[in-house]
Write an enzyme that holds these catalytic residues in place. Structure first.
Site, mmCIF file in Angstrom:
data_model
loop_
_atom_site.group_PDB
_atom_site.id
_atom_site.type_symbol
_atom_site.label_atom_id
_atom_site.label_comp_id
_atom_site.label_asym_id
_atom_site.label_seq_id
_atom_site.Cartn_x
_atom_site.Cartn_y
_atom_site.Cartn_z
ATOM 1 N N SER A 69 0.824 -0.996 0.114
ATOM 2 C CA SER A 69 -0.128 0.120 -0.027
ATOM 3 C C SER A 69 0.876 1.072 0.121
ATOM 4 C CB SER A 69 -0.937 -0.020 1.270
ATOM 5 O OG SER A 69 -0.233 0.093 2.444
ATOM 6 N N LYS A 110 0.939 4.412 6.842
ATOM 7 C CA LYS A 110 0.247 5.348 5.598
ATOM 8 C C LYS A 110 0.889 6.534 5.894
ATOM 9 C CE LYS A 110 -2.710 2.003 5.017
ATOM 10 N NZ LYS A 110 -2.795 1.530 3.622
#
Length: 212
Positions: A69, A110
């Site tokens: 990700s 993230k």
């Protein structure tokens, strides 16, 4: 007295000057000095080891990246060093998050897009993200997909509450993040473990992670 000294020497003896250390004293002194040196070095090593343990326990944490990700910034299997002590979230920081939901149970990595009080607008048609009306320059995104940010999430505009952050992965088409309200949504700052400051393994991917 002189005759006694001569007699002693003639018998194979030796004259020990007054005040000289006893036989073997020099060797004993060397042995004591060596032991003291080893003891001092062990004390220094113990202090250094204690400092390292305290540093890693209270100030930093090691995290292994799972998944893609955050590609191309981070790769699956990268070992990160995260800074925990007195961390204040800032837009652009790569952070470690532990917020368990039905979709996510593990610790995730993230990038912070916006912090409390800021407004995020996502234009999927143009692959653009605006914060407080200003277009973000996101050179860190994965550019390999033809459409780098497919319209998958259910969020297009959101005002981030104070004490929370809006996060996304650099690999937008393969990231479950704040665009997905049920899966992750906005992240309370209390769920942030710390800021990822560097990748130090594998060695061919060592890098510092600054604020973009």
């Amino acid at each position: 007295m002189a005759d006694e000294e001569k007699q002693s020497l003639s018998d194979g003896g030796s004259v020990v000057p007054e005040g000289a250390p006893p036989e073997g004293g020099a060797q004993e002194q060397k042995k004591t000095t060596w032991q003291q040196d080893v003891y001092s070095e062990l004390k220094i090593l113990t202090v250094v080891l204690a400092v390292v343990i305290i540093l890693f326990h209270f100030m930093t944490q090691l995290i292994v990246v799972v998944g893609s990700s955050m590609y191309p910034t981070l790769h699956d299997g990268d070992l990160l060093l995260a800074w925990r002590l007195n961390y204040e979230p800032q837009a652009g920081d790569v952070v470690i998050i532990h917020k368990e939901t039905e979709a996510i149970q593990e610790t995730i990595v993230k990038r912070i897009i916006a912090t409390g009080g800021q407004t995020v607008e996502i234009d999927y048609a143009e692959n653009r993200v605006y914060v407080d009306g200003v277009l973000l320059v996101e050179n860190y995104l994965n550019q390999e997909d033809e459409d780098i940010m497919e319209e998958k999430g259910d969020v297009t505009t959101v005002v981030v509450p104070e004490g929370s952050v809006f996060v996304m992965g650099d690999n937008r088409n393969h990231s479950t993040d704040s665009r997905f309200t049920q899966a992750l949504g906005l992240v309370d700052e209390g769920y942030i473990i710390g800021k990822a400051v560097c990748v130090f393994f594998p060695f061919d991917h060592i890098q510092w992670l600054g604020t973009e």
